[in-house]
Design an enzyme around this catalytic site. Structure first.
Site, PDB file in Angstrom:
ATOM      1  CD  GLU A   1      -8.131  16.451 -16.940  1.00 43.03           C
ATOM      2  OE1 GLU A   1      -8.353  17.036 -15.860  1.00 43.03           O
ATOM      3  OE2 GLU A   1      -7.333  15.491 -17.054  1.00 43.03           O
TER       4      GLU A   1
ATOM      5  CG  LEU B   1      -6.593   6.211 -13.742  1.00 39.47           C
ATOM      6  CD1 LEU B   1      -8.093   6.115 -13.477  1.00 39.47           C
ATOM      7  CD2 LEU B   1      -6.056   7.559 -13.317  1.00 39.47           C
ATOM      8  CB  ILE B   2      -0.587   3.441 -11.009  1.00 33.74           C
ATOM      9  CG1 ILE B   2      -0.270   3.080 -12.470  1.00 33.74           C
ATOM     10  CG2 ILE B   2       0.132   2.488 -10.054  1.00 33.74           C
ATOM     11  CD1 ILE B   2       1.183   3.288 -12.875  1.00 33.74           C
TER      12      ILE B   2
ATOM     13  CD  GLU C   1       1.966   6.178   0.310  1.00 31.11           C
ATOM     14  OE1 GLU C   1       1.777   7.101   1.112  1.00 31.11           O
ATOM     15  OE2 GLU C   1       3.081   5.704   0.078  1.00 31.11           O
ATOM     16  CB  THR C   2      -4.767   9.361  -1.104  1.00 28.60           C
ATOM     17  OG1 THR C   2      -4.744   9.628  -2.519  1.00 28.60           O
ATOM     18  CG2 THR C   2      -3.505   9.905  -0.454  1.00 28.60           C
TER      19      THR C   2
ATOM     20  CG  HIS D   1      -6.426  11.235  -6.595  1.00 31.21           C
ATOM     21  ND1 HIS D   1      -5.747  10.831  -7.719  1.00 31.21           N
ATOM     22  CD2 HIS D   1      -6.991  12.426  -6.897  1.00 31.21           C
ATOM     23  CE1 HIS D   1      -5.893  11.745  -8.669  1.00 31.21           C
ATOM     24  NE2 HIS D   1      -6.641  12.722  -8.190  1.00 31.21           N
TER      25      HIS D   1
ATOM     26  NE  ARG E   1      -4.146  -6.297 -15.831  1.00 28.35           N
ATOM     27  CZ  ARG E   1      -3.411  -7.007 -14.981  1.00 28.35           C
ATOM     28  NH1 ARG E   1      -2.118  -6.765 -14.873  1.00 28.35           N
ATOM     29  NH2 ARG E   1      -3.940  -7.959 -14.246  1.00 28.35           N
TER      30      ARG E   1
END
Length: 188
Positions: A63, A86-87, A90-91, A93, A132
């Protein structure tokens, strides 16, 4: 392992700069650390006035571009810092969201001529995020300075600021006409 060294921002006067910070609620604790670093740099190192910092939030990173575009179109700010984390899971995405968000934020900046800073950490694990988003390696600090520098650059390029601060419009013609006094606005 990250890049060695860092960016030398020099002295930035953000006293007349208005900065919007759009943050995600996803990975809230990490994002709040990044925003805290950005706010500290804006207030303490760049002299941005508290009243010139606008902050809002969105559900997730996907968004961010839409919210940034709406804020840019409002004309209320000179630059926008889009903050998120964003981490990788397993996909696929993660890859789709990273690509969409980075392209979206870049496009908002290009379409609106409002600097939109990509303040989204894209990490493989939570340890990388912590490295970070805390302490002296808090990336929010650099994002804030980038926002101020790009605001000054934009305003100067559009003829809205004192000339010669960052790199455009020194007021002195280049080349053979150097002895001619000619005032220029923006890039021209």
């Amino acid at each position: 392992m990250g890049a060695e060294g860092g960016v030398d921002f020099g002295t930035l006067d953000g006293s007349k700069v208005r900065v919007g910070i759009i943050k995600t609620r996803w990975n809230k604790n990490h994002v709040d650390n990044l925003v805290s670093g950005a706010r500290d740099a804006l207030l303490k190192e760049c002299n941005v006035l508290e009243s010139n910092i606008f902050e809002t939030e969105v559900p997730g990173a996907f968004e961010l571009p839409m919210a940034a575009k709406l804020l840019a179109m409002s004309g209320a700010v000179d630059a926008i810092i889009c903050c998120g984390v964003l981490i990788k899971g397993e996909t696929m995405h993660f890859e789709y969201i990273c690509d969409a968000v980075s392209n979206g934020i870049m496009n908002v900046g290009l379409q609106t001529s409002t600097p939109c800073i990509f303040g989204v950490l894209t990490c493989l694990n939570e340890e990388q995020v912590k490295d970070r988003s805390t302490g002296t390696n808090n990336h929010g600090l650099g994002w804030a300075k980038t926002a101020v520098e790009m605001s000054i650059l934009r305003n100067e390029a559009l003829g809205k600021a004192k000339k010669g601060l960052i790199g455009f419009s020194t007021g002195t013609p280049v080349g053979d006409g150097a002895d001619v006094k000619k005032e220029r606005v923006g890039f021209f």
